[in-house]
Design an enzyme around this catalytic site. Structure first.
Site, PDB file in Angstrom:
ATOM      1  N   TYR A 127       4.455   2.607  -2.058  1.00  6.35           N
ATOM      2  CA  TYR A 127       5.804   2.071  -1.971  1.00  6.35           C
ATOM      3  C   TYR A 127       6.024   1.027  -3.076  1.00  6.35           C
ATOM      4  CZ  TYR A 127       5.935   4.530   2.465  1.00  6.35           C
ATOM      5  OH  TYR A 127       5.896   5.511   3.424  1.00  6.35           O
ATOM      6  N   ALA A 182       0.834  -1.205   0.000  1.00  8.10           N
ATOM      7  CA  ALA A 182       0.000   0.000   0.000  1.00  8.10           C
ATOM      8  C   ALA A 182       0.864   1.249   0.000  1.00  8.10           C
ATOM      9  CB  ALA A 182      -0.932  -0.005   1.216  1.00  8.10           C
ATOM     10  N   HIS A 183       0.198   2.396  -0.116  1.00  6.72           N
ATOM     11  CA  HIS A 183       0.763   3.732   0.102  1.00  6.72           C
ATOM     12  C   HIS A 183       1.843   4.135  -0.892  1.00  6.72           C
ATOM     13  CE1 HIS A 183      -0.605   3.052   4.518  1.00  6.72           C
ATOM     14  NE2 HIS A 183      -1.608   3.217   3.683  1.00  6.72           N
TER      15      HIS A 183
END
Length: 343
Positions: free
Chosen positions: A151, A148-149
């Site tokens: 990366y 997620a996010h």
């Protein structure tokens, strides 16, 4: 009627409530990435405070991994004993704990999908596998793969950021391939009963990023593989949070999580501005979402689970001000009060 304080199971994980501490960078590991006594105390407080499940902060697994200050690591077997002591401390207070594993990049560089060769991709998957096995030997109750996010692993789902032209890029089936290979590697090493969780973006909230389509496909395939839970998040770390355009002030990814719950048969954990028990209870009973994870509220109130059991009409005290990230001695809330009965 379901409640936030039902005792439930996620695979072999036995949870005393539905409140999960989502992975939170504490900036308290030593220079080598080992947990310090101060960091162990953070986890002890969360467990003592009644948290149902604790997910560790993101943990790297290669000696040359790109890391931020105070970030955890588990690159070889010499780290196992230090984590064993952390796990024992958490277990004594009645909570299970899962290690979150992440690959940010190498040698100070944050990688994109175009950086590794096929051989390097296979090597990274084996790195996840070996780290999960070390976590299992240290006594962790499971692992969570961080996808997620924005990366490295998360970017594979993004049709714009993943520019590969081989079997790991292009159509959705290819963009989710790496994540599925990682989980398969871990299962082969740790066994089918060792819980694997995945944290995944529902969207990067970039125009035509293709992430939602990839997320749905990945979650369906992960469920078929035997993944034990899916934590639904969204957005990219360096962009404003919450992402613009969402219709809710709290529990902002609720609609995405509800859809993942509908199309899969594994427990769904919702993260993202979970703040009010009544809102969470409503989602629990109407949206098929089984668990709720929080980050910053636990920095201010590590005993939030106990607090909500006694005060079900009160929201979390966290103001989402991000003052926690501005402290010189770690990611700590300057407004945190000592726990009642704190040891």
């Amino acid at each position: 009627m379901k409640t936030l304080f039902d005792e439930t199971c996620i695979g072999t994980l036995q949870l005393r409530n539905r409140l999960v501490r989502s992975a939170t960078w504490e900036a308290m590991a030593d220079d080598a990435g080992r947990p310090t006594p101060r960091l162990v105390r953070v986890y002890r407080d969360l467990a003592y405070g009644g948290t149902g499940l604790i997910i560790s902060s993101a943990t790297t697994f290669s000696g040359d991994a790109t890391r931020v200050p105070g970030m955890l690591a588990i690159p070889d077997d010499s780290y196992i004993q230090a984590y064993h002591e952390l796990v024992q401390t958490v277990h004594r207070e009645g909570a299970p704990i899962v290690m979150q594993l992440v690959f940010p990049g190498r040698n100070g560089v944050f990688w994109t999908p175009s950086d590794p060769s096929r051989d390097e991709i296979h090597s990274i998957a084996r790195g996840f596998r070996d780290a999960a096995f070390r976590a299992q030997r240290a006594g962790f109750d499971g692992v969570e793969i961080h996808a997620a996010h924005g990366y490295f692993l998360s970017q594979f789902l993004n049709d714009k950021r993943n520019t590969r032209t081989d079997e790991y890029g292009g159509i959705v089936r290819n963009r989710i391939r790496f994540l599925l290979e990682i989980t398969s590697e871990i299962q082969a090493r740790t066994g089918e009963t060792f819980p694997i969780l995945v944290k995944i973006n529902c969207s990067d909230f970039e125009e035509d990023d293709g992430v939602w389509e990839a997320c749905q496909s990945a979650c369906s395939k992960l469920a078929e593989q035997g993944i034990r839970a899916i934590e639904v998040s969204g957005g990219i770390s360096h962009m404003p949070f919450p992402p613009q355009g969402l219709p809710y002030e709290e529990s902002v990814f609720r609609d995405y999580a509800a859809e993942i719950a509908r199309i899969t048969d594994v427990p769904v954990i919702l993260v993202g501005l979970n703040r009010t028990p009544s809102v969470l209870t409503g989602l629990l009973n109407t949206a098929g979402i089984g668990y709720f994870s929080l980050s910053r509220p636990f920095l201010r109130q590590p005993d939030l689970a106990r607090y909500w059991r006694k005060n079900p009409d009160r929201p979390a005290e966290c103001l989402s001000c991000d003052a926690c990230r501005e402290q010189p001695d770690g990611n700590v809330c300057p407004f945190r009060k000592s726990l009642v009965g704190e040891k």
